[in-house]
Design a protein around this motif. Structure first.
Motif, PDB file in Angstrom:
ATOM      1  N   ARG A  41       0.825  -1.200   0.000  1.00 45.96           N
ATOM      2  CA  ARG A  41       0.000   0.000   0.000  1.00 45.96           C
ATOM      3  C   ARG A  41       0.866   1.260   0.000  1.00 45.96           C
ATOM      4  O   ARG A  41       2.030   1.217   0.354  1.00 45.96           O
ATOM      5  CB  ARG A  41      -0.914  -0.015   1.223  1.00 45.96           C
ATOM      6  CG  ARG A  41      -1.923  -1.161   1.191  1.00 45.96           C
ATOM      7  CD  ARG A  41      -2.631  -1.318   2.520  1.00 45.96           C
ATOM      8  NE  ARG A  41      -1.715  -1.747   3.567  1.00 45.96           N
ATOM      9  CZ  ARG A  41      -2.070  -1.965   4.824  1.00 45.96           C
ATOM     10  NH1 ARG A  41      -3.324  -1.777   5.180  1.00 45.96           N
ATOM     11  NH2 ARG A  41      -1.190  -2.352   5.723  1.00 45.96           N
ATOM     12  N   GLU A  42       0.238   2.386  -0.365  1.00 44.63           N
ATOM     13  CA  GLU A  42       0.974   3.650  -0.415  1.00 44.63           C
ATOM     14  C   GLU A  42       0.869   4.381   0.905  1.00 44.63           C
ATOM     15  O   GLU A  42      -0.050   4.160   1.699  1.00 44.63           O
ATOM     16  CB  GLU A  42       0.425   4.526  -1.547  1.00 44.63           C
ATOM     17  CG  GLU A  42       0.905   4.116  -2.920  1.00 44.63           C
ATOM     18  CD  GLU A  42       0.763   5.247  -3.905  1.00 44.63           C
ATOM     19  OE1 GLU A  42       1.462   6.273  -3.748  1.00 44.63           O
ATOM     20  OE2 GLU A  42      -0.039   5.115  -4.830  1.00 44.63           O
ATOM     21  N   GLY A  43       1.824   5.270   1.138  1.00 42.20           N
ATOM     22  CA  GLY A  43       1.771   6.134   2.295  1.00 42.20           C
ATOM     23  C   GLY A  43       1.990   5.388   3.597  1.00 42.20           C
ATOM     24  O   GLY A  43       2.526   4.275   3.653  1.00 42.20           O
ATOM     25  N   GLU A  45      -0.023   3.867   5.484  1.00 45.43           N
ATOM     26  CA  GLU A  45      -0.786   2.631   5.681  1.00 45.43           C
ATOM     27  C   GLU A  45       0.067   1.385   5.466  1.00 45.43           C
ATOM     28  O   GLU A  45      -0.235   0.335   6.020  1.00 45.43           O
ATOM     29  CB  GLU A  45      -1.979   2.593   4.727  1.00 45.43           C
ATOM     30  CG  GLU A  45      -3.107   3.525   5.126  1.00 45.43           C
ATOM     31  CD  GLU A  45      -4.332   3.330   4.271  1.00 45.43           C
ATOM     32  OE1 GLU A  45      -4.248   2.561   3.286  1.00 45.43           O
ATOM     33  OE2 GLU A  45      -5.366   3.952   4.567  1.00 45.43           O
ATOM     34  N   THR A 325      -4.818   9.577 -11.891  1.00 43.18           N
ATOM     35  CA  THR A 325      -3.566   9.884 -11.200  1.00 43.18           C
ATOM     36  C   THR A 325      -3.364  11.372 -10.939  1.00 43.18           C
ATOM     37  O   THR A 325      -2.697  11.735  -9.967  1.00 43.18           O
ATOM     38  CB  THR A 325      -2.365   9.328 -11.992  1.00 43.18           C
ATOM     39  OG1 THR A 325      -2.348   9.906 -13.309  1.00 43.18           O
ATOM     40  CG2 THR A 325      -2.433   7.820 -12.094  1.00 43.18           C
ATOM     41  N   GLU A 328      -5.196  12.099  -7.794  1.00 47.01           N
ATOM     42  CA  GLU A 328      -4.477  11.376  -6.737  1.00 47.01           C
ATOM     43  C   GLU A 328      -3.235  12.143  -6.296  1.00 47.01           C
ATOM     44  O   GLU A 328      -2.980  12.325  -5.106  1.00 47.01           O
ATOM     45  CB  GLU A 328      -4.085   9.992  -7.236  1.00 47.01           C
ATOM     46  CG  GLU A 328      -3.209   9.191  -6.303  1.00 47.01           C
ATOM     47  CD  GLU A 328      -2.573   8.002  -6.999  1.00 47.01           C
ATOM     48  OE1 GLU A 328      -3.007   6.876  -6.739  1.00 47.01           O
ATOM     49  OE2 GLU A 328      -1.635   8.214  -7.814  1.00 47.01           O
ATOM     50  N   ARG A 329      -2.435  12.601  -7.273  1.00 50.48           N
ATOM     51  CA  ARG A 329      -1.222  13.366  -6.930  1.00 50.48           C
ATOM     52  C   ARG A 329      -1.593  14.686  -6.249  1.00 50.48           C
ATOM     53  O   ARG A 329      -0.892  15.137  -5.339  1.00 50.48           O
ATOM     54  CB  ARG A 329      -0.409  13.654  -8.192  1.00 50.48           C
ATOM     55  CG  ARG A 329       0.287  12.472  -8.817  1.00 50.48           C
ATOM     56  CD  ARG A 329       1.266  11.802  -7.861  1.00 50.48           C
ATOM     57  NE  ARG A 329       0.684  10.629  -7.227  1.00 50.48           N
ATOM     58  CZ  ARG A 329       1.228  10.001  -6.197  1.00 50.48           C
ATOM     59  NH1 ARG A 329       2.342  10.431  -5.650  1.00 50.48           N
ATOM     60  NH2 ARG A 329       0.641   8.940  -5.670  1.00 50.48           N
ATOM     61  N   ARG A 331      -4.086  15.220  -4.312  1.00 50.72           N
ATOM     62  CA  ARG A 331      -4.458  14.943  -2.921  1.00 50.72           C
ATOM     63  C   ARG A 331      -3.233  14.572  -2.090  1.00 50.72           C
ATOM     64  O   ARG A 331      -3.084  15.023  -0.946  1.00 50.72           O
ATOM     65  CB  ARG A 331      -5.484  13.813  -2.869  1.00 50.72           C
ATOM     66  CG  ARG A 331      -6.867  14.197  -3.354  1.00 50.72           C
ATOM     67  CD  ARG A 331      -7.870  13.119  -3.028  1.00 50.72           C
ATOM     68  NE  ARG A 331      -7.576  11.859  -3.713  1.00 50.72           N
ATOM     69  CZ  ARG A 331      -8.047  11.531  -4.901  1.00 50.72           C
ATOM     70  NH1 ARG A 331      -8.837  12.385  -5.557  1.00 50.72           N
ATOM     71  NH2 ARG A 331      -7.745  10.372  -5.457  1.00 50.72           N
ATOM     72  N   VAL A 332      -2.354  13.732  -2.657  1.00 51.81           N
ATOM     73  CA  VAL A 332      -1.189  13.251  -1.911  1.00 51.81           C
ATOM     74  C   VAL A 332      -0.176  14.356  -1.687  1.00 51.81           C
ATOM     75  O   VAL A 332       0.415  14.462  -0.607  1.00 51.81           O
ATOM     76  CB  VAL A 332      -0.541  12.060  -2.667  1.00 51.81           C
ATOM     77  CG1 VAL A 332       0.812  11.697  -2.066  1.00 51.81           C
ATOM     78  CG2 VAL A 332      -1.470  10.859  -2.653  1.00 51.81           C
ATOM     79  N   ALA A 333       0.051  15.171  -2.713  1.00 51.21           N
ATOM     80  CA  ALA A 333       1.100  16.201  -2.640  1.00 51.21           C
ATOM     81  C   ALA A 333       0.608  17.483  -3.312  1.00 51.21           C
ATOM     82  O   ALA A 333       1.064  17.838  -4.400  1.00 51.21           O
ATOM     83  CB  ALA A 333       2.373  15.695  -3.312  1.00 51.21           C
ATOM     84  N   ASP A 347      -8.040  18.118  -7.283  1.00 52.64           N
ATOM     85  CA  ASP A 347      -8.404  17.441  -6.037  1.00 52.64           C
ATOM     86  C   ASP A 347      -9.771  17.866  -5.511  1.00 52.64           C
ATOM     87  O   ASP A 347     -10.157  17.470  -4.407  1.00 52.64           O
ATOM     88  CB  ASP A 347      -7.338  17.691  -4.966  1.00 52.64           C
ATOM     89  CG  ASP A 347      -7.114  19.166  -4.694  1.00 52.64           C
ATOM     90  OD1 ASP A 347      -7.487  19.990  -5.553  1.00 52.64           O
ATOM     91  OD2 ASP A 347      -6.556  19.483  -3.632  1.00 52.64           O
ATOM     92  N   HIS A 389       6.564  12.209  -8.291  1.00 53.55           N
ATOM     93  CA  HIS A 389       5.155  12.419  -8.635  1.00 53.55           C
ATOM     94  C   HIS A 389       4.927  12.276 -10.135  1.00 53.55           C
ATOM     95  O   HIS A 389       3.853  11.821 -10.560  1.00 53.55           O
ATOM     96  CB  HIS A 389       4.701  13.776  -8.119  1.00 53.55           C
ATOM     97  CG  HIS A 389       4.789  13.901  -6.635  1.00 53.55           C
ATOM     98  ND1 HIS A 389       4.118  13.060  -5.782  1.00 53.55           N
ATOM     99  CD2 HIS A 389       5.508  14.740  -5.839  1.00 53.55           C
ATOM    100  CE1 HIS A 389       4.402  13.383  -4.527  1.00 53.55           C
ATOM    101  NE2 HIS A 389       5.248  14.389  -4.544  1.00 53.55           N
TER     102      HIS A 389
END
Length: 487
Positions: A41-43, A45, A325, A328-329, A331-333, A347, A389
């Motif tokens: 999993r990413e991050g 988690e 993606t 997703e990017r 939200r993540v960064a 996002d 990213h």
């Protein structure tokens, strides 16, 4: 009486020369604390275990527990090679062992009951066959699951890093260079106040740091660790940041090109990896010609199938990919995704990508690694910054394109289907358009595997095959650094 003392003294002197001195135990080696990952999993988690099953091999196991890492008390001593299960039950941490059940506090330490009898720990996980872990295990119960840290001697740790990071079939000088780089990396992490300290660790076991215990120790790797024992690289008297990666396309990258928040370092500058030299690849025409050159002659990293690669996307595949993606990017960064035109941003609810019109490189480093990529669609214009990213944005994987298998073609060997991440950010873009100017296909011509900073492992292979010693290999990749023993 005096004569006897003389004779006795002579006998004692003779006995001292005949009986060798008792060997002194080696000084304790430094220890490193490694946060273990649970899955792919990413991050954060990926580091949360829903429950734990552990079997101690080699001797009895002592369990300590308490409200913090510094307040632990012995709870029980257990036999080896029997499973210990640790679960959360109604908000409490509960352990199960051969029909026994006992409650534990949020912090748990598992260590050998007899310090003279080392124990290794086998994790009992579904669909996993990891090798056993030496040292000790520290467990922290959190609301979302368990964090697990392996505390282990630095040299023992390295014997499980090397076979996880570099094939043990590589020449011994390449393996020794890898051993020094990995030791330096871990030693620097031990000394630094970094991200992982909040979890009671110095670094993690994933490739975001350096892979650990993905493969069991190997004799060739063990020899490389022993023959370089205690050696680290320094610059101006301090341990260096010994980054490394798998494969370069013909040049490495400067640290500030890949991680803009970091200051340039004289030993982590872009460096050509073979002849013909990559030259300066900031401009798209030079980069395209370089990455479309699939002649391996003279390149140090050509032993890797990832030295050159390409992937061809249809516009439809890219639209389906980016529709997933790009948000997703964002939200993540969010600090690395910029909206130049269009509303709402990626996002936000209601975002639609629209029709892809163009993808263009805005910035690349001297070694050819892209650090800013612009996406223009019928609804907006966006820029994604930073190599990690960009690689996550352009995943060559049907899970994200939603269509047929995506082929990553390699310069040698069979293609890879549905690769999880773009191999590197070293690539050039080639468009195919219809007579009306609409984008039909986009091909990424690229090379290399990994972030590009520091030592390339296949470059170390190429230098070792050319007769370089491990000291010369390290000097090539980290110019100006010195080998020193850990103090």
């Amino acid at each position: 009486m005096g004569a006897w003392m003389v004779v006795g003294g002579a006998l004692l002197a003779l006995w001292a020369t005949l009986v060798p001195p008792r060997p002194q135990p080696p000084p304790p080696e430094p220890e490193v604390r490694v946060l273990l990952s649970y899955g792919e999993r990413e991050g954060f988690e990926r580091y949360l275990f829903p429950e734990l099953g552990v079997a101690a091999v080699g001797g009895p196991l002592q369990v300590l527990s308490g409200p913090s890492r510094s307040q632990l008390r012995p709870v029980v001593t257990l036999h080896s090679e029997r499973p210990l299960l640790i679960r959360k039950r109604q908000g409490m941490v509960t352990a199960y062992f051969e029909g026994l059940q006992f409650d534990l506090a949020p912090f748990v330490r598992l260590r050998p009951a007899d310090p003279a009898q080392p124990v290794s720990f086998q994790l009992l996980l579904p669909n996993s066959s990891r090798p056993a872990y030496p040292g000790e295990l520290w467990i922290e119960a959190r609301a979302e699951g368990f964090l697990l840290v392996n505390q282990v001697g630095l040299e023992s740790y390295l014997k499980r890093v090397l076979p996880s990071e570099m094939p043990s079939s590589f020449p011994s000088e390449a393996l020794k260079a890898q051993a020094v780089a990995a030791r330096t990396y871990a030693h620097t992490r031990r000394q630094a106040e970094g991200f992982w300290k909040r979890f009671g660790a110095d670094l993690s076991d994933s490739v975001s740091e350096q892979a650990y215990n993905a493969a069991p120790p190997r004799p060739a790797s063990d020899r490389a660790v022993e023959e370089t024992r205690g050696q680290v690289l320094t610059f101006s008297g301090a341990p260096i940041q010994a980054f490394y990666f798998s494969t370069s396309p013909g040049s490495t990258a400067g640290i500030e090109e890949v991680w803009p928040e970091r200051a340039p370092l004289p030993y982590l500058r872009p460096r050509p990896q073979g002849l013909p030299s990559a030259g300066r690849l900031e401009h798209e025409a030079e980069a395209q010609a370089f990455f479309q050159n699939w002649n391996p002659a003279g390149f140090l990293d050509a032993g890797s199938p990832f030295w050159r690669w390409r992937v061809r996307f249809s516009r439809l595949d890219l639209e389906r990919l980016l529709a997933r993606t790009l948000p997703e990017r964002a939200r993540v960064a969010p600090e690395h995704v910029e909206t130049l035109e269009g509303s709402p941003p990626p996002d936000a609810p209601g975002f639609t990508l629209g029709q892809l019109r163009e993808m263009a490189v805005l910035r690349r480093g001297r070694g050819g690694y892209v650090s800013a990529l612009q996406i223009t669609t019928s609804t907006g214009r966006y820029v994604v910054w930073r190599e990690s990213h960009i690689r996550a944005l352009l995943r060559p994987n049907k899970e994200f394109t939603g269509g047929q298998d995506v082929l990553l073609e390699l310069w040698q060997g069979p293609p890879r289907l549905n690769f999880p991440l773009l191999p590197s950010a070293a690539f050039a873009l080639v468009e195919e358009r219809d007579p009306q100017g609409n984008l039909l296909y986009l091909t990424l011509w690229g090379g290399g595997l990994g972030h590009g900073v520091g030592m390339s492992q296949y470059g170390a292979l190429g230098l070792a095959q050319r007769g370089y010693s491990y000291r010369q290999i390290l000097e090539h990749f980290y110019p100006g650094s010195r080998l020193e023993a850990i103090r």
